[in-house]
Design a protein around this motif. Sequence first.
Motif, PDB file in Angstrom:
ATOM      1  N   LYS A 226       0.919  -1.256   0.182  1.00  0.00           N
ATOM      2  CA  LYS A 226      -0.105  -0.042   0.039  1.00  0.00           C
ATOM      3  C   LYS A 226       0.728   1.237  -0.072  1.00  0.00           C
ATOM      4  N   ILE A 227       1.867   1.158   0.559  1.00  0.00           N
ATOM      5  CA  ILE A 227       3.000   2.408   0.541  1.00  0.00           C
ATOM      6  C   ILE A 227       3.688   2.381  -0.713  1.00  0.00           C
ATOM      7  N   ILE A 228       4.340   1.777  -0.956  1.00  0.00           N
ATOM      8  CA  ILE A 228       5.210   1.751  -2.301  1.00  0.00           C
ATOM      9  C   ILE A 228       4.360   1.080  -3.341  1.00  0.00           C
ATOM     10  N   GLU A 229       3.819   1.786  -4.211  1.00  0.00           N
ATOM     11  CA  GLU A 229       2.697   1.165  -4.959  1.00  0.00           C
ATOM     12  C   GLU A 229       3.730   1.018  -6.442  1.00  0.00           C
ATOM     13  N   THR A 230       3.348  -0.157  -7.038  1.00  0.00           N
ATOM     14  CA  THR A 230       3.842  -0.309  -8.378  1.00  0.00           C
ATOM     15  C   THR A 230       3.040   0.088  -9.538  1.00  0.00           C
ATOM     16  N   VAL A 231       3.272   0.815 -10.155  1.00  0.00           N
ATOM     17  CA  VAL A 231       2.633   1.226 -11.354  1.00  0.00           C
ATOM     18  C   VAL A 231       2.980   0.661 -12.631  1.00  0.00           C
ATOM     19  N   ARG A 232       2.087  -0.463 -13.031  1.00  0.00           N
ATOM     20  CA  ARG A 232       2.652  -1.293 -13.946  1.00  0.00           C
ATOM     21  C   ARG A 232       3.226  -0.692 -15.316  1.00  0.00           C
TER      22      ARG A 232
ATOM     23  N   ILE B 221       5.424   1.214 -15.622  1.00  0.00           N
ATOM     24  CA  ILE B 221       6.010   2.496 -15.497  1.00  0.00           C
ATOM     25  C   ILE B 221       7.149   2.594 -14.412  1.00  0.00           C
ATOM     26  N   GLY B 222       6.868   2.265 -13.056  1.00  0.00           N
ATOM     27  CA  GLY B 222       7.603   2.687 -11.911  1.00  0.00           C
ATOM     28  C   GLY B 222       6.953   2.177 -10.836  1.00  0.00           C
ATOM     29  N   TYR B 223       7.534   3.124  -9.580  1.00  0.00           N
ATOM     30  CA  TYR B 223       7.079   2.952  -8.385  1.00  0.00           C
ATOM     31  C   TYR B 223       6.453   4.457  -7.969  1.00  0.00           C
ATOM     32  N   ARG B 224       5.495   4.444  -6.951  1.00  0.00           N
ATOM     33  CA  ARG B 224       5.155   5.819  -6.267  1.00  0.00           C
ATOM     34  C   ARG B 224       4.811   5.423  -4.889  1.00  0.00           C
ATOM     35  N   VAL B 225       5.110   6.580  -4.123  1.00  0.00           N
ATOM     36  CA  VAL B 225       4.532   6.688  -2.687  1.00  0.00           C
ATOM     37  C   VAL B 225       3.525   7.813  -2.733  1.00  0.00           C
ATOM     38  N   ARG B 226       2.360   7.555  -2.405  1.00  0.00           N
ATOM     39  CA  ARG B 226       1.269   8.568  -2.405  1.00  0.00           C
ATOM     40  C   ARG B 226       1.031   9.033  -1.092  1.00  0.00           C
TER      41      ARG B 226
END
Lengths: 462, 224
Positions: B210-216, B218-223
């Motif tokens: 839930k914290i480090i989200e994988t954006v399929r 593309i990459g990663y995101r922390v919201r």
Amino acid sequence: MKTPKERLNRLRFRQTLLSRYLLIILFAFLFIPIVLPIATFAYVIVQENVKRADDSYLKYGSSSEITAMWHEQAALLGQADAASVDRKLEELRLKYTEASLFWVDSSGTTMLQLPPQERLPIHWSPADAVQFMKNSIDSDPFTIVSFLGAEHEGPAFMVMQIPRSIIQLDRPIGSGTPFYVAILLIMIGLFFLLSLLFFRQIRKRLIGLQAAMSLQGNQSLPQPIVISRHDEIGQLETAFNLMVEQLRESKERELAEEKLRKQLIANLSHDLRTPLTVMNSQLYSLSREPLSVNGQTVIKQMELKIGSLDNLIENLLSYTLMTSGRYPIKLEQQDLLRIVRESAASWYPLWEQEGIAADIDLPDEAMLLEVDKAGFRRVLDNVFQNVIRHAKSGSYIGIKVETYEGRLALVIRDHGNGLDAHTSSKGAGLGLAIVNYLLHEMRLDWHMASSSDGMTIYIFEQ
Amino acid sequence: MTASILYIEDDLEIGRFVNEHLQAQGYTVNWQRTGEGALTAAEGCRLVILDVMLPGLDGFTIGQRLKKAMPDVLILMLSARTSIDDKLQGLQFADDYLTKPFHPDELTARIEVLLRRSGARLAEPLAIKHLLVYEQQNRIENRDSGAEIMLTGKQFHIFSYLLRHLGQILTKEQIYEAIWGEAYMDGDKTLMVHIRYLREKIERDPASPKIIETVRGIGYRVRP
């Protein structure tokens, strides 16, 4: 001060290559009628000098000198008695050591012989005398017969015989021919050397000029060259320098124009966007006020319109720059997919916000192509922008790598209403024109396939 | 903590609006209408917002001088000039470049990101899902248990890099190159492995992070 043009026209004839070429041709033409006689003349003179030198080299002078001397001595002995003739001969013998001397008195008796000779008759009959004379003609030794007395009245006579090798150099007739041929050969060689040097010099200067043309200095323009001589090639060099100067001027003009145009566009951009910014901020303030649902919708609509107007201005200005060739494109080997991922990363939040599902499936391997990074970002921005604006209804964007007509292609697909939706809305045409221009500049090709199920854009190498 | 901002803008309407907007966000704003005296005015400021087209000295010149004199001051260009050339010229010294017309929320978001990225670390801990991150102390706390989460050097690097770009999607190349400082090679799994271990430490359920989200794709995101 003379202008270069005046200098071009005021070329003196004797400075020209033509004059020098004519000189060489003239030389060639004069070869037979002038050079041959000159060579012959030179030959004769040289020959004469050589002969004279030979004569002076002879110990006792030439045959004629000796003959004269002998006759002179004979004339002096006209009234002399036998003893004084003997003395005289002995005296002469001391001087002409190689010679054989004798004399015959008036009775025909052989007198003193120096040295004694066997074949001589003791008493000379007329037949003996004739025989002796006959044998002596053109034979070796050279024989001189002189009757004594001032008038050489005879009948006593004295004879001197001397080897021909002493009074005459052994030189066959025609011995100077090799010398003559050598002169001719040297002349011909000189002629060839002269024409060779002439053409070599022309060639060297032409090659120098060619090198100067292909050499590029600053601003990728050829450098002016130093004018070597004021002849035809010199004129060519002057004209070349003139052309370089004009090129440089036009390049400077072009740069100034480019700067001016960029300035104009920057000002235009500023002047158009400032009011938009003000409108935007005022709308923002308005949205903070208590408003009805309808009021909020209107504000949302206006914000959208401002956004698309901004986009339109951007595209218009970019397109103006592009069509005038002022858009900087720097091609570099890059991973296309990396640019796509970075671009998609910045668009992703917007897609989420608009409810567009992103289906991104890119391979791990790099797709290396010669592209301009900023330019390709721009292409993607325009394509993604169009998807949001015209294909939102499909709620889908797919970014993949597939094969298209046997080539690896980047594929961007939406599920909107196809081309009609894209083109009917104003502004999309300009965006796609920019896409087209940029891809073309990056030596990429693209294809747009549209159906009622949506639109697919393929981008691939040319 | 409120940061003080120097804002240089010649247009009255835009200036007044931005000034009010930023003050409403809790920043101390010093709004100047020309670039003259910008160097003295920037004393004690964390951030300078600069317009490009100004009477007298243009924004690029002012920005360059400011950055030279005070390398620590953050510069955000706010300009109507949108050409690539202008952006590139601006970004040679500026920390960010925002074009007009802009959305006021975007402006404040960018300012926040800039302040955070520059190491103007917040005194208050950053709360992300069940984590409390004390940026100043390099400490991460689990809010559920109150226990401190210990990360390895690389894991902490990656996590704080993602936090500095909160809400932004970062590609694996970007993260790799920022952390390892060398060019990313095709198919390198190092980053994936590190992220997996990182998730095991910070996620409640590493199988559905839930914290480090994988954006399929593309990459990663922390919201936030």
